[in-house]
Structure formats: C-alpha cells, structure tokens
Motif scaffolding. Structure first.
Motif, PDB file in Angstrom:
ATOM      1  N   TYR A   1      45.946 -39.391  -1.537  1.00 47.14           N
ATOM      2  CA  TYR A   1      45.192 -39.947  -0.414  1.00 47.14           C
ATOM      3  C   TYR A   1      43.757 -40.305  -0.799  1.00 47.14           C
ATOM      4  O   TYR A   1      43.222 -41.338  -0.374  1.00 47.14           O
ATOM      5  N   GLU A   2      43.128 -39.478  -1.639  1.00 43.55           N
ATOM      6  CA  GLU A   2      41.734 -39.734  -2.017  1.00 43.55           C
ATOM      7  C   GLU A   2      41.586 -41.078  -2.707  1.00 43.55           C
ATOM      8  O   GLU A   2      40.677 -41.865  -2.390  1.00 43.55           O
ATOM      9  N   HIS A   3      42.484 -41.366  -3.645  1.00 47.19           N
ATOM     10  CA  HIS A   3      42.379 -42.637  -4.359  1.00 47.19           C
ATOM     11  C   HIS A   3      42.890 -43.800  -3.514  1.00 47.19           C
ATOM     12  O   HIS A   3      42.436 -44.934  -3.672  1.00 47.19           O
ATOM     13  N   ALA A   4      43.828 -43.517  -2.622  1.00 49.12           N
ATOM     14  CA  ALA A   4      44.287 -44.559  -1.703  1.00 49.12           C
ATOM     15  C   ALA A   4      43.144 -45.046  -0.823  1.00 49.12           C
ATOM     16  O   ALA A   4      43.046 -46.239  -0.513  1.00 49.12           O
ATOM     17  N   GLN A   5      42.246 -44.136  -0.419  1.00 49.05           N
ATOM     18  CA  GLN A   5      41.082 -44.520   0.380  1.00 49.05           C
ATOM     19  C   GLN A   5      40.219 -45.541  -0.367  1.00 49.05           C
ATOM     20  O   GLN A   5      39.748 -46.522   0.216  1.00 49.05           O
ATOM     21  N   LYS A   6      40.015 -45.307  -1.645  1.00 45.87           N
ATOM     22  CA  LYS A   6      39.172 -46.215  -2.429  1.00 45.87           C
ATOM     23  C   LYS A   6      39.854 -47.568  -2.627  1.00 45.87           C
ATOM     24  O   LYS A   6      39.200 -48.618  -2.594  1.00 45.87           O
ATOM     25  N   VAL A   7      41.165 -47.540  -2.825  1.00 46.66           N
ATOM     26  CA  VAL A   7      41.914 -48.790  -2.942  1.00 46.66           C
ATOM     27  C   VAL A   7      41.818 -49.581  -1.640  1.00 46.66           C
ATOM     28  O   VAL A   7      41.566 -50.792  -1.640  1.00 46.66           O
ATOM     29  N   ALA A   8      41.989 -48.898  -0.508  1.00 51.28           N
ATOM     30  CA  ALA A   8      41.924 -49.568   0.787  1.00 51.28           C
ATOM     31  C   ALA A   8      40.564 -50.222   1.005  1.00 51.28           C
ATOM     32  O   ALA A   8      40.475 -51.345   1.524  1.00 51.28           O
ATOM     33  N   ALA A   9      39.499 -49.531   0.596  1.00 54.00           N
ATOM     34  CA  ALA A   9      38.151 -50.082   0.763  1.00 54.00           C
ATOM     35  C   ALA A   9      37.976 -51.358  -0.050  1.00 54.00           C
ATOM     36  O   ALA A   9      37.353 -52.332   0.405  1.00 54.00           O
TER      37      ALA A   9
ATOM     38  N   ARG B   1      51.111 -47.012   5.864  1.00 61.43           N
ATOM     39  CA  ARG B   1      51.788 -45.816   5.370  1.00 61.43           C
ATOM     40  C   ARG B   1      50.799 -44.677   5.115  1.00 61.43           C
ATOM     41  O   ARG B   1      51.097 -43.513   5.349  1.00 61.43           O
ATOM     42  N   TYR B   2      49.614 -45.028   4.619  1.00 60.11           N
ATOM     43  CA  TYR B   2      48.605 -44.019   4.313  1.00 60.11           C
ATOM     44  C   TYR B   2      47.668 -43.734   5.485  1.00 60.11           C
ATOM     45  O   TYR B   2      46.704 -42.990   5.329  1.00 60.11           O
ATOM     46  N   GLY B   3      47.922 -44.364   6.622  1.00 61.12           N
ATOM     47  CA  GLY B   3      47.105 -44.082   7.791  1.00 61.12           C
ATOM     48  C   GLY B   3      45.963 -45.037   8.023  1.00 61.12           C
ATOM     49  O   GLY B   3      45.168 -44.827   8.944  1.00 61.12           O
ATOM     50  N   PHE B   4      45.855 -46.097   7.218  1.00 59.89           N
ATOM     51  CA  PHE B   4      44.759 -47.056   7.377  1.00 59.89           C
ATOM     52  C   PHE B   4      45.198 -48.163   8.339  1.00 59.89           C
ATOM     53  O   PHE B   4      45.340 -49.336   7.967  1.00 59.89           O
ATOM     54  N   ALA B   5      45.385 -47.763   9.596  1.00 56.60           N
ATOM     55  CA  ALA B   5      45.931 -48.683  10.590  1.00 56.60           C
ATOM     56  C   ALA B   5      44.953 -49.799  10.931  1.00 56.60           C
ATOM     57  O   ALA B   5      45.360 -50.931  11.189  1.00 56.60           O
ATOM     58  N   GLU B   6      43.655 -49.487  10.981  1.00 53.77           N
ATOM     59  CA  GLU B   6      42.675 -50.521  11.311  1.00 53.77           C
ATOM     60  C   GLU B   6      42.606 -51.575  10.216  1.00 53.77           C
ATOM     61  O   GLU B   6      42.484 -52.778  10.496  1.00 53.77           O
ATOM     62  N   GLU B   7      42.695 -51.144   8.956  1.00 57.68           N
ATOM     63  CA  GLU B   7      42.690 -52.092   7.844  1.00 57.68           C
ATOM     64  C   GLU B   7      43.958 -52.955   7.872  1.00 57.68           C
ATOM     65  O   GLU B   7      43.906 -54.171   7.638  1.00 57.68           O
ATOM     66  N   ALA B   8      45.097 -52.320   8.166  1.00 61.34           N
ATOM     67  CA  ALA B   8      46.340 -53.086   8.295  1.00 61.34           C
ATOM     68  C   ALA B   8      46.237 -54.090   9.440  1.00 61.34           C
ATOM     69  O   ALA B   8      46.693 -55.235   9.331  1.00 61.34           O
ATOM     70  N   GLY B   9      45.628 -53.675  10.533  1.00 60.80           N
ATOM     71  CA  GLY B   9      45.446 -54.569  11.677  1.00 60.80           C
ATOM     72  C   GLY B   9      44.545 -55.741  11.359  1.00 60.80           C
ATOM     73  O   GLY B   9      44.731 -56.853  11.873  1.00 60.80           O
ATOM     74  N   LEU B  10      43.550 -55.509  10.495  1.00 63.61           N
ATOM     75  CA  LEU B  10      42.657 -56.589  10.077  1.00 63.61           C
ATOM     76  C   LEU B  10      43.443 -57.684   9.359  1.00 63.61           C
ATOM     77  O   LEU B  10      43.232 -58.886   9.586  1.00 63.61           O
TER      78      LEU B  10
END
Length: 692
Positions: A516-524, A571-580
């Motif tokens: 999850y920690e690295h997924a956050q950085k990828v999402a950003a 899948r990782y919980g970044f719903a707002e980013e997916a919505g964007l």
C-alpha cells in the motif's frame, strides 16, 4: 477512422467508402470491401451519364446499414437538381446496395447508369506497402453476373456481383439504360457476394448469401437482442449514458467470427486494420465487458485455448503453452510471407488468458469451463516459468526470434520505440516490462484458487502462492526507481531499470503486486501533472526523452490503458483518483460522438479545450469501446464475491445518480445504485477498497 470516410461493419466483413459511397483504393486510405484480411472490392463507382455524384448527406442508420443522399454535378447545381439518388447499403454475410434514382422533372428522364467495379484482392498487409501479386487475377462475365477472381495455388478468392434489374455486364462493371417517368423513380438491388475457398475447392462461406431484407431484419434482431440482454443504465449524466450505449453497439459491431468457427464470436481488435483475432485485445475487452456481456469471455477463452502454442517455431514466435498474439487469414499468412497463421509474438497474452479464466468463473460460476481448460491453463503456467523467463531469474522477458517480421516490443506498447530510458535511449533485448511481472503475479494467485477449488491440486496452489510472494518481494527490489519514487517501465538485459516514467506502472495496481505504501506513491504520479493530461493518463510522462504528445506509445492517452489503471486505483482504495480518470474519459467521449478512439493526443486539457484524436487511430476499437463499461463498473465498485455481487459506489459528483439494472452473473440478475456526493457522510465509500 477518417471523418471523410463512411463504414459499415459486420464483425468479419466491412466496407469503407467516401461520403458519396464510392470506393477508390489507395495505399494511404484503406477503402474497399474487406473480409478475412482480403480486399474483395477496390473500386465501386457510380455515375449517371458519365458524371460522378456529390453527397447531400449520409445517414448512418446502424453499424451494418447506411444511406447516401446524392445529386449529380457540382454543389452549384444543388438548388436546381432535377435528379437525386439514394444508395442504401447493408452488410451481413454479403454486401447489398439498393440504388434508387428519383426524377423530379415534369417530363421523363433517360439516363445511363454505370457501376464500375474491380478488385485487387490485396492482403491487408499489402495496402500500405503495395506488392506485386504472385497469383493470377481473372474477370468473367456470366450472363447477369460479374465474377472477379484471384488464384494462387490453392488460395482462391472471388467477388460475385449481380443486379435485380437487367444490365449490360462487361469486365469493368454494369451499365443500365434507364427511362424514368416524370416524378417517378427507378431502383435496382446490387448484391456483392464473396467466395473464400478452402482446400478441395469448398467455399467456406457457403450458405450465407441471403435476401437483403432478410439480412437487415436479422442483423437488427441480433442487435436488439444484444442490447436487451445487457444491463439497463439510467443516470443523470447524459454523456455517460451516450457513451454506454455507443459502447454496447460498437462491441456488437466488432463481434468477430473466426474462420470455421460457426456461431462463435469474440471481439475483433478494431476497424480498419485489426478486424482479426487478437489475444491481448480480446482478453482485455472481455474483462471490461464481463459485468455486461459475459459470453464474450467464454468464446475468447475457448478460441484462444484451441490455438494455444504446442511447439517451438521461431518463424511464429510460438512456444508450448503460449497464447497467440494475432491471427490472419490473408494471402501473405497463407503462404508464410507473414507469420500470422497464427503469430505468438506477445509476452502478456498468456498470463492475461489465465487472469480472464479466473475472473470469468468469479462472475459466472461456470466451473465446468475451468475444468475443461485445465490442461491449457497448466500449459500456460508452465510457459510463464519455462519459456517466458528467458534469463532464468524469475521474470517474464521478451525477445523476438523472427527478426524479419516479428514485433520488437511484445508488450501492449508494441511500437518500436514504446519502451525507452528516461533520456530516450532504447534498451537492448531481451526486455522485461513491469506490467508483465504484475500479470504473472496475478495469474499465479488466481490459478492457486482454481487449483484448490476445481483441479483438486492443493500442492500446485501452495507452490503458485509461494512463487507469487517471492515475485512480489524481488519485483520491488529490482524495479523501484529510488530517485523518483516510482516503478521503472522495465529491466534491461543487465538487470538495470529502464527508468522512464510511464503509465505501465498503473497496471501494477490492477495486478495487486504492490504494497500500500508504494501504491500511494504510484497513484500520486499517475494523477500528477507529468502523466495526467486532464483527460487521461499519458503513456509516457512529460519531460521524458522520447515524450511526444502525438507519439503512438510515447505521450498519447489510451482509453483502454486508463480504464485498467482506474480499476487498479479503485482496488487499492484510491476512489477519488479513479473517479478523476472516469470523469476525464467520459467527458472526452463527448468530442468523439460518444465513441472513444484508440488513442488521442497527450496535450494538456487547458491547452486544447478538447481532446485531439491520434491521426490513424482505429475507430471503433474494441478495448476503447470497453472503456466506459469498465469505468462504470469501477465507479459503482462492482465486485463478485461467491454467490453475491458486492456494490461499493464511489462516484465523482459530476456523475449524479446512476442505476445499473439487471447485471448478469452467478447470482442471476441484480441491480446497482450510486450517487455522486461530496459531503462527509460519503467519505468511507469513496475510500473503500477491494482486498489486495
């Protein structure tokens, strides 16, 4: 497709013409009538008294039917046109054109109506690079029938042209001498049938020539049934509704029946260049459409398993257990001048096949198919470890063995410069791109479930889970780019990161290989200004050495790519980013009449105000048509869980209310509801995520 061209399509066959309905074949524009990678009509001209016609309008009734409204002469004549013409054409087993000429004068009109026809029987591979044909062409007049043909040894293709009205038929076409009384009309039905000959002289397409009215009614009935079987969408966002409907119709149009596979259809990749059987494209499209049209996935799995690799063949890049990349039925494939009979040059189609196999069972509960395809699934797993791992270090690599005709890049970014270092240099081969490793990780975890539940092999399940865990650990060690805090697009032969910032790492979220920690950085990074254009995520970030906003895989935005990334973000919980991403894609579809193209330019949204289409993009294209479907499922948070469908909506406020009714699956038919909200009460929904 070029907006100056008009197409009708029936999965395996299609016709592309100009806006007057005429066909003039050229190397740069793929006009003509095509079937199974061969052009059966390269010329189709209508003249009246020797004069070509000009379009007033074109009515695209359905994907299989269109009408052209024409008048003779130049535009200055339009106001006083005494003659008008309607060309109504349909496709569905054959190409039919009803030609109607109306006389608007107070006196009879005597006209010479001419239809010129020819065929070069060009292989689709030859159209951009004209080659000298090695066979013999022939033309025969047989009463009211014009027979155009081509033969090279046992490879024979024919075009048969007839008319319902008497005509003077010669080797260049048909001539009608017509008298039309005052304010009356004349019409004829032109039918173009095709002959695809197999060994022994049998026509593979025997029995499909039908009356044009029957064809049109049957095609409409099939489309109506297709749409009726799909879930019903009611929503506030008109553009989402339009994109959803357009996607369903385009996927109906792109249903491809492999040669010899009676009654079985799967998604062809796209019009005009890729109306053929593809591994990667068909799998991704089937995944996108699973909540709506699960039968596409079943046919895709069955057909790909029938053609799974069985031997070592350098010419075709074939290996035991490998899933094909592409299959063609034209002359160059038949005589092995191209390796596409079939060609296996993709490193991702094999793990993707396994992912689809598991996801299909999760949605449908069809365990019988999982048991039926066990041998092929085991062979595909073996390919990942044995043949995919070229260097023996636990990663999937690729390097073409057919150095003349094979693809250099065998991931989804398969153009020659699609994989590069951040300074623009190209790495040597073999290459191991990051998403391939994610697919392998996901495939092994999914097949562990199948081994336990369906194959009665707990030992295999334990081994696959152990291998997946080991892959996850070493993947982060080898692919992480510390000075940028993202994952490299790949590894080179020395094991060094190919360190450009790309959209590929978004697929890692979908695969679940990241913590999850690295997924956050990828999402950003994915929604940051270098990768996110405002419409979608670029294939290559601004500032990289090869970045080009109109480069095929080096800066354009691909809708399919964005849909898979949005799925992973959710899948990782970044719903707002997916919505964007969902908001950007659905808004972009407005500028393409609801139909997302294969790719569009990576210009900033603030710069162009509208998305600029990539100049040679396929349209319709299957995995672009599937994009709105998957984005809708992502926003609603649809997830199969045993005999239930879990719904966890997380909608951008712009979407308003959404109802998706009659979603098919192992649960029967269920409904899903969601509403875009911004108040704090919806916070836990917007950040809910699936298990990784």
């Amino acid at each position: 497709m070029n907006e100056d061209l008009v197409s009708i399509i029936d999965g395996s066959s299609f016709v592309v013409s100009d806006k007057s309905g005429d066909i003039d074949a050229s190397p740069s524009v793929p006009t003509g009538m095509f079937l199974y990678d061969t052009r059966f009509l390269s010329k189709w001209h209508l003249t009246i008294d020797g004069e070509r016609l000009n379009p007033l309008s074109v009515d695209d009734i359905q994907y299989f039917e269109t009408r052209f409204f024409l008048v003779p002469g130049e535009p200055t004549h339009y106001v006083d046109a005494k003659i008008s013409v309607i060309r109504q054409r349909t496709i569905g087993g054959s190409f039919n054109e009803v030609l109607t000429i109306l006389n608007h004068k107070n006196e009879p009109a005597e006209l010479t109506v001419r239809v010129e026809a020819a065929s070069d029987f060009a292989d689709l591979f030859e159209i951009k690079d004209i080659q000298h044909k090695k066979g013999k062409s022939y033309t025969r007049v047989e009463g009211n029938l014009l027979r155009l043909g081509y033969q090279r040894e046992r490879f024979r293709r024919e075009t048969l042209i007839t008319s319902s009205q008497p005509a003077q038929v010669d080797e260049q076409g048909l001539t009608f001498t017509v008298r039309i009384e005052a304010h009356d009309s004349w019409h004829t039905e032109l039918q173009v049938n095709t002959r695809v000959e197999a060994a022994g002289g049998r026509d593979i397409r025997e029995g499909i020539r039908h009356n044009p009215d029957w064809v049109k009614a049957t095609m409409q009935e099939k489309l109506d049934r297709w749409l009726a079987d799909a879930p019903v969408l009611n929503c506030d966002n008109k553009q989402l509704s339009a994109a959803y409907q357009r996607s369903l119709v385009d996927l109906a149009a792109l249903r491809y029946q492999p040669l010899g596979a009676t009654g079985q259809t799967m998604p062809a990749a796209g019009l005009p260049w890729f109306m053929a059987l593809f591994g990667r494209d068909s799998v991704f499209t089937s995944l996108q459409a699973l909540p709506y049209i699960p039968e596409l996935a079943e046919t895709t799995l069955r057909v790909l398993s029938l053609l799974i690799g069985t031997r070592l063949d350098d010419f075709r890049d074939e290996e035991p257990g490998k899933i094909l990349h592409e299959m063609r039925n034209g002359e160059s494939a038949a005589f092995e001048e191209q390796p596409h009979s079939p060609y296996y040059g993709s490193a991702d189609s094999t793990p993707l096949f396994l992912i689809l196999l598991d996801e299909y069972e999760r949605w449908t509960g069809n365990g019988a198919l999982i048991r039926e395809l066990e041998t092929d699934a085991r062979a595909a797993l073996h390919w990942i470890d044995e043949y995919g791992d070229i260097l023996g270090n636990g990663y999937i690599w690729y390097e073409r063995r057919n150095t003349k005709n094979g693809l250099e890049n065998q991931c989804w970014k398969d153009s020659w410069d699609g994989i590069s270092y951040r300074d623009g240099r190209l790495p040597a081969f073999p290459r191991a791109t990051c998403e391939l490793q994610g697919y392998a990780y996901d495939a092994k975890r999914r097949c562990a479930r199948l081994a336990r539940q369906f194959w009665n092999d707990p030992a295999l399940a334990e081994r696959l889970e152990r291998e997946a865990a080991e892959l996850k650990q070493r993947f982060h060690r080898d692919f992480w780019v510390a000075d940028g805090e993202y994952y490299a697009v790949g590894l080179d032969i020395e094991g060094n990161p190919v360190d450009s910032l790309t959209s590929n790492m978004g697929h890692l979220l979908w695969s679940g290989i990241l913590d999850y920690e690295h997924a956050q950085k990828v999402a950003a990074h994915l929604v940051g200004p270098r990768l996110f254009s405002g419409w979608g995520i670029r294939t290559l970030a601004k500032g990289e050495g090869r970045y080009n906003p109109v480069g095929y895989h080096v800066g354009t935005v691909w809708p399919f790519d964005n849909s898979i990334i949005a799925w992973g973000l959710r899948r990782y919980g970044f719903a707002e980013e997916a919505g964007l991403i969902a908001e950007g894609m659905i808004e972009a579809s407005k500028y393409f009449h609801g139909r997302l193209p294969e790719a569009f330019a990576g210009y900033d949204r603030t710069l162009t105000k509208y998305p600029v289409e990539y100049p040679t993009a396929c349209s319709p294209q299957a995995w672009s048509a599937g994009t709105p479907l998957l984005l809708l499922a992502v926003m609603l948070g649809l997830q199969p869980c045993e005999e239930h469908l879990v719904v966890v909506p997380a909608l951008p406020k712009e979407m308003g209310r959404i109802e998706l009714l009659n979603i098919p699956g192992r649960w029967g038919r269920v409904d899903a509801f969601g509403r875009g909200q911004v108040d704090s009460s919806s916070h836990h929904h917007r950040h809910a995520h699936y298990p990784v």
